[in-house]
Design a protein around this motif. Structure first.
Motif, PDB file in Angstrom:
ATOM      1  N   LEU A  16       0.877  -1.176  -0.074  1.00  0.00           N
ATOM      2  CA  LEU A  16      -0.077   0.120  -0.016  1.00  0.00           C
ATOM      3  C   LEU A  16       0.933   1.272   0.052  1.00  0.00           C
ATOM      4  O   LEU A  16       0.645   2.350  -0.791  1.00  0.00           O
ATOM      5  CB  LEU A  16      -1.120  -0.034   1.134  1.00  0.00           C
ATOM      6  CG  LEU A  16      -2.189  -0.942   1.215  1.00  0.00           C
ATOM      7  CD1 LEU A  16      -2.733  -1.050   2.370  1.00  0.00           C
ATOM      8  CD2 LEU A  16      -3.136  -0.499  -0.034  1.00  0.00           C
ATOM      9  N   LEU A  17       1.894   1.079   0.822  1.00  0.00           N
ATOM     10  CA  LEU A  17       2.665   2.364   0.888  1.00  0.00           C
ATOM     11  C   LEU A  17       3.562   2.565  -0.604  1.00  0.00           C
ATOM     12  O   LEU A  17       3.478   3.778  -1.113  1.00  0.00           O
ATOM     13  CB  LEU A  17       4.013   2.242   1.813  1.00  0.00           C
ATOM     14  CG  LEU A  17       3.357   2.350   3.301  1.00  0.00           C
ATOM     15  CD1 LEU A  17       4.451   1.756   4.295  1.00  0.00           C
ATOM     16  CD2 LEU A  17       2.919   3.756   3.618  1.00  0.00           C
ATOM     17  N   VAL A  39      -6.924   1.783  -7.409  1.00  0.00           N
ATOM     18  CA  VAL A  39      -8.162   0.845  -7.402  1.00  0.00           C
ATOM     19  C   VAL A  39      -7.897  -0.800  -7.290  1.00  0.00           C
ATOM     20  O   VAL A  39      -8.404  -1.392  -6.617  1.00  0.00           O
ATOM     21  CB  VAL A  39      -9.223   1.178  -8.396  1.00  0.00           C
ATOM     22  CG1 VAL A  39     -10.268   0.022  -8.646  1.00  0.00           C
ATOM     23  CG2 VAL A  39      -9.759   2.290  -8.391  1.00  0.00           C
ATOM     24  N   PRO A  40      -7.009  -1.383  -8.240  1.00  0.00           N
ATOM     25  CA  PRO A  40      -6.550  -2.464  -8.124  1.00  0.00           C
ATOM     26  C   PRO A  40      -5.819  -2.964  -6.596  1.00  0.00           C
ATOM     27  O   PRO A  40      -6.092  -4.045  -6.492  1.00  0.00           O
ATOM     28  CB  PRO A  40      -5.459  -2.679  -9.293  1.00  0.00           C
ATOM     29  CG  PRO A  40      -5.776  -1.551 -10.057  1.00  0.00           C
ATOM     30  CD  PRO A  40      -6.202  -0.600  -9.372  1.00  0.00           C
ATOM     31  N   ILE A  41      -5.084  -2.128  -6.325  1.00  0.00           N
ATOM     32  CA  ILE A  41      -4.483  -2.305  -5.044  1.00  0.00           C
ATOM     33  C   ILE A  41      -5.079  -2.294  -3.849  1.00  0.00           C
ATOM     34  O   ILE A  41      -5.044  -3.294  -2.851  1.00  0.00           O
ATOM     35  CB  ILE A  41      -3.183  -1.219  -4.670  1.00  0.00           C
ATOM     36  CG1 ILE A  41      -2.162  -1.482  -5.775  1.00  0.00           C
ATOM     37  CG2 ILE A  41      -2.694  -1.656  -3.355  1.00  0.00           C
ATOM     38  CD1 ILE A  41      -1.147  -2.666  -5.614  1.00  0.00           C
ATOM     39  N   LEU A  42      -6.243  -1.472  -3.847  1.00  0.00           N
ATOM     40  CA  LEU A  42      -7.249  -1.512  -2.719  1.00  0.00           C
ATOM     41  C   LEU A  42      -8.201  -2.645  -2.913  1.00  0.00           C
ATOM     42  O   LEU A  42      -8.590  -3.017  -1.999  1.00  0.00           O
ATOM     43  CB  LEU A  42      -8.082  -0.106  -2.814  1.00  0.00           C
ATOM     44  CG  LEU A  42      -7.257   1.133  -2.655  1.00  0.00           C
ATOM     45  CD1 LEU A  42      -8.085   2.341  -2.834  1.00  0.00           C
ATOM     46  CD2 LEU A  42      -6.940   1.233  -0.986  1.00  0.00           C
ATOM     47  N   TYR A  43      -8.552  -3.073  -4.080  1.00  0.00           N
ATOM     48  CA  TYR A  43      -9.348  -4.170  -4.483  1.00  0.00           C
ATOM     49  C   TYR A  43      -8.585  -5.507  -3.660  1.00  0.00           C
ATOM     50  O   TYR A  43      -9.359  -6.320  -2.910  1.00  0.00           O
ATOM     51  CB  TYR A  43      -9.224  -4.393  -6.007  1.00  0.00           C
ATOM     52  CG  TYR A  43     -10.506  -5.532  -6.256  1.00  0.00           C
ATOM     53  CD1 TYR A  43     -11.539  -5.253  -6.219  1.00  0.00           C
ATOM     54  CD2 TYR A  43     -10.103  -6.995  -6.278  1.00  0.00           C
ATOM     55  CE1 TYR A  43     -12.596  -6.136  -6.534  1.00  0.00           C
ATOM     56  CE2 TYR A  43     -10.963  -7.751  -6.770  1.00  0.00           C
ATOM     57  CZ  TYR A  43     -12.389  -7.345  -6.849  1.00  0.00           C
ATOM     58  OH  TYR A  43     -13.256  -8.586  -7.101  1.00  0.00           O
ATOM     59  N   GLU A  44      -7.236  -5.679  -3.680  1.00  0.00           N
ATOM     60  CA  GLU A  44      -6.442  -6.587  -3.181  1.00  0.00           C
ATOM     61  C   GLU A  44      -6.667  -6.488  -1.386  1.00  0.00           C
ATOM     62  O   GLU A  44      -6.786  -7.400  -0.929  1.00  0.00           O
ATOM     63  CB  GLU A  44      -5.014  -6.768  -3.482  1.00  0.00           C
ATOM     64  CG  GLU A  44      -4.360  -7.785  -2.858  1.00  0.00           C
ATOM     65  CD  GLU A  44      -4.584  -9.149  -3.239  1.00  0.00           C
ATOM     66  OE1 GLU A  44      -4.374 -10.135  -2.685  1.00  0.00           O
ATOM     67  OE2 GLU A  44      -5.339  -9.355  -4.143  1.00  0.00           O
ATOM     68  N   LEU A  45      -6.522  -5.297  -1.100  1.00  0.00           N
ATOM     69  CA  LEU A  45      -6.516  -5.021   0.467  1.00  0.00           C
ATOM     70  C   LEU A  45      -8.011  -5.316   0.822  1.00  0.00           C
ATOM     71  O   LEU A  45      -7.965  -6.041   2.027  1.00  0.00           O
ATOM     72  CB  LEU A  45      -6.465  -3.479   0.714  1.00  0.00           C
ATOM     73  CG  LEU A  45      -6.679  -3.163   2.052  1.00  0.00           C
ATOM     74  CD1 LEU A  45      -6.082  -3.578   3.309  1.00  0.00           C
ATOM     75  CD2 LEU A  45      -6.856  -1.424   2.034  1.00  0.00           C
ATOM     76  N   LEU A  59     -16.149   0.290  -2.866  1.00  0.00           N
ATOM     77  CA  LEU A  59     -15.427   0.962  -1.802  1.00  0.00           C
ATOM     78  C   LEU A  59     -14.030   1.346  -2.241  1.00  0.00           C
ATOM     79  O   LEU A  59     -13.269   2.143  -2.040  1.00  0.00           O
ATOM     80  CB  LEU A  59     -15.314  -0.328  -0.702  1.00  0.00           C
ATOM     81  CG  LEU A  59     -14.367  -0.010   0.661  1.00  0.00           C
ATOM     82  CD1 LEU A  59     -14.864   1.308   1.253  1.00  0.00           C
ATOM     83  CD2 LEU A  59     -14.388  -1.099   1.530  1.00  0.00           C
ATOM     84  N   CYS A  60     -13.507   0.464  -3.322  1.00  0.00           N
ATOM     85  CA  CYS A  60     -12.131   0.823  -4.087  1.00  0.00           C
ATOM     86  C   CYS A  60     -12.114   2.180  -4.748  1.00  0.00           C
ATOM     87  O   CYS A  60     -11.444   3.147  -4.626  1.00  0.00           O
ATOM     88  CB  CYS A  60     -11.693  -0.182  -4.878  1.00  0.00           C
ATOM     89  SG  CYS A  60     -11.458  -1.929  -4.302  1.00  0.00           S
ATOM     90  N   VAL A  61     -13.250   2.188  -5.403  1.00  0.00           N
ATOM     91  CA  VAL A  61     -13.618   3.432  -6.116  1.00  0.00           C
ATOM     92  C   VAL A  61     -13.521   4.657  -5.406  1.00  0.00           C
ATOM     93  O   VAL A  61     -13.167   5.907  -5.514  1.00  0.00           O
ATOM     94  CB  VAL A  61     -14.724   3.483  -7.096  1.00  0.00           C
ATOM     95  CG1 VAL A  61     -15.166   4.740  -7.732  1.00  0.00           C
ATOM     96  CG2 VAL A  61     -14.508   2.301  -8.194  1.00  0.00           C
ATOM     97  N   GLY A  62     -14.547   4.722  -4.116  1.00  0.00           N
ATOM     98  CA  GLY A  62     -14.651   5.881  -3.027  1.00  0.00           C
ATOM     99  C   GLY A  62     -13.439   6.193  -2.566  1.00  0.00           C
ATOM    100  O   GLY A  62     -13.144   7.412  -2.384  1.00  0.00           O
TER     101      GLY A  62
END
Length: 283
Positions: A16-17, A39-45, A59-62
């Protein structure tokens, strides 16, 4: 935390960093908010945090829109300091873009997850083709069109950006280069759109996701204090430090690259994003 193994948690935090740094760099280099990376990284999170598929993509998009706020501000200030931003275009687009973001946020409240991915694929694909294979003869005009067309396109930018979690740079770059604007100026001007899109977009996604939080009371990552509607405060906190730090660096890089190198780099980047979400849709 959340029952995640220590190794997986450490890997996730580092990712994430690093992703935040890449997001900030792209914000400066390409005049985009960096949502195509975020968005793709947040999707994995959120997958690791067991956020249900039904709310994971919005949630990723927002969250991406919230991350874009500081990176867009820093990127815009860096480009403006070099005198590359066309403020006349931004003034024309300001109201329709914000209205478009509002409409997109309302759509997000009811849209299925695959809609967000499909918008990514279509827009990224068209933009990549234009940048990688387009010729100087691919023009809609030698100067920017009349104000009604500009206003209409501004609304489209706002709607699609709200559904993609981006700062509008992909769309405005495409539009401006079709009307004979240099890629450097298009990128610099597009950085200002990130501010117009990210702030109302973030508020809109908090509104859109708020009623859905009650449907998943046991999902900690989708409840206060870790989230407000479709905006993850956890993702926001992890992304902002490195993304904000790297945005001015990207802006300086832009003004050292040739027009063609900048177009090819941006085109390849968008093509990779397009392929990534196309496979996600097929899966």
């Amino acid at each position: 935390m959340f029952g995640i193994p220590l190794f997986d948690l450490a890997w996730l935090l580092v990712s994430l960093l690093v992703a935040g740094a890449i997001t900030g760099l792209l914000a400066g280099v390409f005049g985009v908010g960096g949502g195509a990376v975020a968005v793709p990284i947040l999707y994995e999170l959120f997958r690791i945090l067991e956020v249900p598929e039904e709310v994971r993509m919005p949630l990723c998009v927002g969250t991406s829109l919230a991350v874009i706020i500081p990176t867009s501000i820093r990127s815009f200030n860096a480009h403006k300091a070099k005198g590359a931003v066309d403020m006349t275009i931004l003034r024309v687009w300001a109201v329709p873009v914000v209205l478009g973001v509002f409409i997109g946020s309302v759509i997000a409240r009811y849209a299925p997850a695959d809609l967000f991915k499909a918008v990514f694929v279509i827009v990224a694909g068209i933009s990549a083709i234009r940048l990688l294979f387009g010729k100087d003869t691919w023009r809609l005009g030698l100067d920017m069109p009349a104000k009604p067309i500009m206003v209409g396109y501004g609304g489209i930018i706002g709607i699609l950006s709200a559904l993609m979690g981006i700062g509008g740079g992909q769309l405005s770059n495409l539009f401006m280069t079709f009307y004979n604007r240099p890629i450097h100026q298009a990128i610099a001007t597009s950085s200002g759109l990130g501010i117009l899109i990210s702030i109302p977009g973030t508020l809109g996604y908090i509104y859109a996701g708020w009623p859905h939080m009650a449907d998943y009371p046991t999902v900690s990552a989708f409840q206060p204090p870790l989230a407000l509607g479709y905006v993850s405060l956890l993702g926001l906190v992890l992304f902002i430090p490195t993304s904000t730090w790297m945005a001015p660096v990207g802006a300086r890089i832009t003004h050292r690259l040739s027009k063609r190198r900048l177009e090819v780099a941006f085109g390849i980047f968008l093509l990779l994003v397009c392929v990534r979400f196309a496979f996600s849709l097929l899966g």
